[in-house]
Design a protein around this motif. Structure first.
Motif, PDB file in Angstrom:
ATOM      1  N   LEU A 153       0.828  -1.205   0.000  1.00  0.00           N
ATOM      2  CA  LEU A 153       0.000   0.000   0.000  1.00  0.00           C
ATOM      3  C   LEU A 153       0.857   1.248   0.000  1.00  0.00           C
ATOM      4  CD1 LEU A 153      -2.736   1.440   0.241  1.00  0.00           C
ATOM      5  CD2 LEU A 153      -2.571   1.107   2.732  1.00  0.00           C
ATOM      6  N   ILE A 154       1.882   1.247   0.818  1.00  0.00           N
ATOM      7  CA  ILE A 154       2.754   2.419   0.879  1.00  0.00           C
ATOM      8  C   ILE A 154       3.490   2.615  -0.437  1.00  0.00           C
ATOM      9  CG2 ILE A 154       4.773   3.369   2.041  1.00  0.00           C
ATOM     10  CD1 ILE A 154       3.841   1.950   4.591  1.00  0.00           C
ATOM     11  N   PHE A 155       3.957   1.504  -1.030  1.00  0.00           N
ATOM     12  CA  PHE A 155       4.712   1.605  -2.281  1.00  0.00           C
ATOM     13  C   PHE A 155       3.851   2.191  -3.400  1.00  0.00           C
ATOM     14  CE2 PHE A 155       5.768  -0.409  -6.356  1.00  0.00           C
ATOM     15  CZ  PHE A 155       7.032   0.112  -6.558  1.00  0.00           C
ATOM     16  N   PHE A 156       2.652   1.635  -3.572  1.00  0.00           N
ATOM     17  CA  PHE A 156       1.809   2.119  -4.673  1.00  0.00           C
ATOM     18  C   PHE A 156       1.280   3.525  -4.413  1.00  0.00           C
ATOM     19  CE2 PHE A 156       1.471  -2.498  -5.568  1.00  0.00           C
ATOM     20  CZ  PHE A 156       1.895  -2.474  -6.884  1.00  0.00           C
ATOM     21  N   SER A 157       1.094   3.885  -3.165  1.00  0.00           N
ATOM     22  CA  SER A 157       0.671   5.257  -2.862  1.00  0.00           C
ATOM     23  C   SER A 157       1.753   6.246  -3.238  1.00  0.00           C
ATOM     24  CB  SER A 157       0.321   5.386  -1.370  1.00  0.00           C
ATOM     25  OG  SER A 157      -0.740   4.514  -1.028  1.00  0.00           O
ATOM     26  N   VAL A 158       3.007   5.910  -2.862  1.00  0.00           N
ATOM     27  CA  VAL A 158       4.111   6.804  -3.223  1.00  0.00           C
ATOM     28  C   VAL A 158       4.266   6.876  -4.727  1.00  0.00           C
ATOM     29  CG1 VAL A 158       6.619   7.111  -3.033  1.00  0.00           C
ATOM     30  CG2 VAL A 158       5.294   6.426  -1.038  1.00  0.00           C
ATOM     31  N   LEU A 159       4.123   5.711  -5.421  1.00  0.00           N
ATOM     32  CA  LEU A 159       4.218   5.700  -6.889  1.00  0.00           C
ATOM     33  C   LEU A 159       3.141   6.558  -7.515  1.00  0.00           C
ATOM     34  CD1 LEU A 159       5.594   4.559  -9.435  1.00  0.00           C
ATOM     35  CD2 LEU A 159       4.029   2.602  -9.296  1.00  0.00           C
ATOM     36  N   SER A 160       1.928   6.502  -6.987  1.00  0.00           N
ATOM     37  CA  SER A 160       0.822   7.309  -7.535  1.00  0.00           C
ATOM     38  C   SER A 160       1.088   8.795  -7.340  1.00  0.00           C
ATOM     39  CB  SER A 160      -0.485   6.919  -6.855  1.00  0.00           C
ATOM     40  OG  SER A 160      -0.782   5.564  -7.085  1.00  0.00           O
ATOM     41  N   LEU A 161       1.605   9.158  -6.165  1.00  0.00           N
ATOM     42  CA  LEU A 161       1.894  10.567  -5.926  1.00  0.00           C
ATOM     43  C   LEU A 161       2.988  11.063  -6.853  1.00  0.00           C
ATOM     44  CD1 LEU A 161       1.752  10.644  -2.006  1.00  0.00           C
ATOM     45  CD2 LEU A 161       0.083  11.572  -3.619  1.00  0.00           C
ATOM     46  N   CYS A 162       3.994  10.200  -7.099  1.00  0.00           N
ATOM     47  CA  CYS A 162       5.061  10.594  -8.020  1.00  0.00           C
ATOM     48  C   CYS A 162       4.536  10.781  -9.435  1.00  0.00           C
ATOM     49  CB  CYS A 162       6.180   9.548  -7.991  1.00  0.00           C
ATOM     50  SG  CYS A 162       7.060   9.465  -6.416  1.00  0.00           S
ATOM     51  N   LEU A 163       3.688   9.847  -9.855  1.00  0.00           N
ATOM     52  CA  LEU A 163       3.120   9.969 -11.203  1.00  0.00           C
ATOM     53  C   LEU A 163       2.238  11.207 -11.318  1.00  0.00           C
ATOM     54  CD1 LEU A 163       2.203   6.215 -11.935  1.00  0.00           C
ATOM     55  CD2 LEU A 163       4.098   7.548 -12.903  1.00  0.00           C
ATOM     56  N   LEU A 164       1.482  11.483 -10.281  1.00  0.00           N
ATOM     57  CA  LEU A 164       0.664  12.701 -10.311  1.00  0.00           C
ATOM     58  C   LEU A 164       1.529  13.948 -10.376  1.00  0.00           C
ATOM     59  CD1 LEU A 164      -2.091  11.788  -7.674  1.00  0.00           C
ATOM     60  CD2 LEU A 164      -2.386  12.013 -10.153  1.00  0.00           C
ATOM     61  N   PHE A 165       2.616  13.972  -9.615  1.00  0.00           N
ATOM     62  CA  PHE A 165       3.495  15.131  -9.607  1.00  0.00           C
ATOM     63  C   PHE A 165       4.144  15.328 -10.976  1.00  0.00           C
ATOM     64  CE2 PHE A 165       7.746  16.930  -9.007  1.00  0.00           C
ATOM     65  CZ  PHE A 165       7.436  18.134  -8.399  1.00  0.00           C
ATOM     66  N   VAL A 166       4.665  14.205 -11.539  1.00  0.00           N
ATOM     67  CA  VAL A 166       5.324  14.292 -12.843  1.00  0.00           C
ATOM     68  C   VAL A 166       4.344  14.718 -13.923  1.00  0.00           C
ATOM     69  CG1 VAL A 166       6.511  12.934 -14.618  1.00  0.00           C
ATOM     70  CG2 VAL A 166       7.110  12.657 -12.223  1.00  0.00           C
ATOM     71  N   ASP A 167       3.093  14.140 -13.902  1.00  0.00           N
ATOM     72  CA  ASP A 167       2.099  14.478 -14.928  1.00  0.00           C
ATOM     73  C   ASP A 167       1.625  15.911 -14.798  1.00  0.00           C
ATOM     74  OD1 ASP A 167       0.192  13.685 -17.074  1.00  0.00           O
ATOM     75  OD2 ASP A 167      -1.297  14.074 -15.503  1.00  0.00           O
ATOM     76  N   ALA A 168       1.533  16.395 -13.550  1.00  0.00           N
ATOM     77  CA  ALA A 168       1.061  17.764 -13.359  1.00  0.00           C
ATOM     78  C   ALA A 168       2.085  18.784 -13.818  1.00  0.00           C
ATOM     79  CB  ALA A 168       0.702  17.978 -11.888  1.00  0.00           C
ATOM     80  N   HIS A 169       3.359  18.480 -13.704  1.00  0.00           N
ATOM     81  CA  HIS A 169       4.372  19.462 -14.059  1.00  0.00           C
ATOM     82  C   HIS A 169       4.943  19.277 -15.462  1.00  0.00           C
ATOM     83  CE1 HIS A 169       4.195  20.161  -9.718  1.00  0.00           C
ATOM     84  NE2 HIS A 169       4.885  21.304  -9.909  1.00  0.00           N
TER      85      HIS A 169
END
Length: 305
Positions: free
Chosen positions: A21-37
């Motif tokens: 859960l922690i791994f995929f949550s961090v991965l999702s946040l990273c993908l959101l950050f990269v996609d947003a910027h």
């Protein structure tokens, strides 16, 4: 058996659920950050949207069908109710229009009667038809004025188009009128075109009259208009009576069969005019006056000789 179970658990063992859960949550946040910027996943998102669009429409299809069916049923009910309301309104408008047309026709007929009353040399009384004769073989009707209003039997009855009939009986507040189309009615007439005198008889048919006892070679043509001659002392002269519509001439018979159509509204109008007074004709001489005159002439001639 126990050893096999322990070895299977040992080889299948992996990260715990919390770790995943922690791994995929961090991965999702990273993908959101990269996609947003940096917008790296824009094309991927569009491809995924295209791929899953048919599935979205398929899952939304039952709801759309249900909503469309409900809207169709509601619209159908509204249209049916609206059409029924329009039909009732149309029937009411049609009935009102017919009433207006009847009133216009009656007003036109009343104006014609008023013109006759103003220009006539004789006095007239207006009368309303109360009811018709119960016997369907008699062309008679009753009007709402009688002896109390000065109406007498024998008076002519007319409308704005011509002769309707004649008063045959009077009551205190009613009068019986026999129409010109009654089989027992006779009207002395003359042809407008040439002044030929004749008599037109009722046939019992509301739309036909007969010009009887005219020779086969009589000067009568289809379309000739017949008016009252005024020689009977009942009908004023020059009132329209009928028009010739058919002539049958057979040399085998001494008289022509001449069919006429009445000009007056004998079966249409409700208001009529009763002729109250007709200019009196000179009194007829006594029946024996002519014989006395002839006798005097003969006696005078004998004395002269």
């Amino acid at each position: 058996m126990l050893e096999d179970t322990r070895s299977l658990r040992f080889f299948n063992r992996g990260p715990s659920a919390v770790a995943r859960l922690i791994f995929f949550s961090v991965l999702s946040l990273c993908l959101l950050f990269v996609d947003a910027h940096y917008r790296y996943l824009e094309s991927t998102r569009q491809v995924i949207a295209v791929v899953i669009y048919p599935f979205q429409r398929l899952t939304a299809l039952p709801g759309d069908l249900w909503h469309g069916a409900a809207e169709y049923v509601s619209l159908q009910r509204h249209l049916v109710a609206h059409n029924e309301q329009l039909r009732l309104q149309h029937d009411a408008d049609a009935a009102q229009l017919r009433q207006f047309e009847a009133m216009l026709n009656e007003n036109a007929q009343l104006r014609g009667l008023l013109e006759i009353k103003q220009r006539a040399d004789y006095t007239v009384q207006a009368a309303q038809i109360v009811y018709l004769e119960r016997d369907i073989f008699k062309r008679k009707l009753f009007v709402d004025i009688g002896a109390q209003s000065g109406v007498e039997a024998g008076r002519a009855v007319v409308d704005n188009q011509g002769v309707v009939g004649q008063v045959t009986r009077t009551f205190p507040w009613l009068s019986e009128v026999t129409l010109v189309t009654d089989k027992d009615n006779v009207v002395p007439v003359q042809v407008v075109r040439n002044g030929l005198r004749a008599a037109v008889f009722g046939s019992g048919n509301i739309s036909e009259m007969e010009l009887r006892y005219q020779p086969v070679n009589a000067d009568v043509e289809v379309g000739d208009e017949l008016v009252t001659s005024g020689l009977d002392g009942t009908y004023p002269p020059l009132l329209p009576v009928a028009k010739v519509v058919r002539i049958e001439r057979d040399p085998a018979y001494p008289f022509a069969h001449i069919v006429c159509a009445p000009l007056a509204g004998v079966d249409r109008h409700r208001t009529l005019l009763i002729v109250s007074a007709v200019p009196p004709l000179p009194a007829r001489p006594p029946a024996n006056a002519a014989e006395e005159g002839v006798g005097r002439k003969k006696s005078g001639k004998r004395g002269y000789r």
